[in-house]
Design a protein around this motif. Sequence first.
Motif: not given
Ligand code: ADP
Length: 431
Positions: A332, A360, A385, A391-392, A395
């Motif tokens: 991410n 980051d 994304s 895929s959302g 996290l």
């Molecule tokens: P994705 O597969 O869309 O990355 P995640 O569950 O990993 O799904 O992350 C959910 C959302 O959190 C992402 O779509 C993004 O908007 C935000 N996000 C995650 N990590 C970061 C990051 N390091 N910096 C900015 N936004 C982030």
Amino acid sequence: MVERLTWRKLALELAFFYLPWIGIGLLVGDLAWWLLLASVLVLLWNFYHQLRLSDWLWKERSLTPPSGAGNWVPLFSGIYRLQKRNRRRRQDLVNLIRRFRNGAESLPDAVVVYDYDGSIVWCNKLAEELLGLRMPSDAGQYIGNLIRTPEFISYLADSDFDHALEMRSPVNASSTLEFRTMPYAEGEYLMVVRDVTQLKQLEGMRRNFFANVSHELRTPMTVLRGYLEMSEDPDMLVGPMWDKAHGVMTEQLTRMESLVEQLLTLSKIEASAKLELDHIVDVPSMLDILQKEAQTLSGESDHKLCFEIDNGLKVYGDDDQLRSAISNLVYNAVKHTPEGAAVTVKWFDSHTGPRLEVIDSGEGIAPQHIDRLTERFYRVDKARSRETGGSGLGLAIVKHALSHHESNLEITSTVGQGSMFSFTLPERLRC
Ligand code: ADP
């Protein structure tokens, strides 16, 4: 042992009483006067005992009867026996009611007993909490005056108790209650009320989840179907058109693959029982491999990847789940950091336990999104994304994997400057 009165006994007693008086009458004369005197004495004696009986029944609280004589002894003892039996029965009833109430108090549901006319007889403590009823002050009140919602009033009026009623709690609008009523004792009804808020939320989440998965799969499938239909015409997909179609189809298939993979990982982590956490996980060498993978992911973007690792810091845990969590955070960070900017990963022993920080210098996240980032399919910028192949679910996987390691994901971020995703494992997991 006292025996009951019989005609024979009464007659014998009367005869024994009158005989001496008859004897005196015969000896000294005026038999009639002597008999009259004897009868008056019998009458007075009976009056006296009637009075004592009445005093005992109406005035005295004692269970033991007054000491009587003659015919009155079996009467006193009989009443005494009756009273003792009633008292025992009453005690049994009181015990039964107490047992019922204790049972109803320990039920996980609210219970209200009310009459055929809707007046409350009794409710347990949970009913006081969930419905705002008060015992004993609300006993005898019409239940529809205390729970006034129209749905409830018509539920009461319909008396169609085969169906449950679901409605918002009258004391807390954010919770949902389920009412079930059944005929109970004669002319009484038993109402059982359950808080189904969590159940409803889970149902909603499940519905959302399926809607999201279908939606995520539908987009790439529509694209693939479009190209397949085009391929029916041999002149359509030729030359540069075919190159483009091939690229897009591969990209969409990769998306579907990664979504299915993430779904499988998430369901595996969610379904896994409480982990024993007794395997040694070599986080430093895991991070070593991850650094290379991150470099590959960065490709031409040429991020400045900086890994500051305590090479001796291993932990107890689940290898697969920790790898999923850490890799999602690192990927991410790379995906959300502009070309050439820095991504720093730190693995060190903090004073509260082994800690990972992924810092980051990307676009950052606005505060209103931060609490929702670990929800499945939640994305700040959906289009962006999808572009980065997200895929959302990443996290959500991190959250579950960490919770199996008794840890939480911490997120701090400043829009325009970057974010830090971190977690601290409990000290007892340090090797
Ligand atoms: P994705 O597969 O869309 O990355 P995640 O569950 O990993 O799904 O992350 C959910 C959302 O959190 C992402 O779509 C993004 O908007 C935000 N996000 C995650 N990590 C970061 C990051 N390091 N910096 C900015 N936004 C982030």
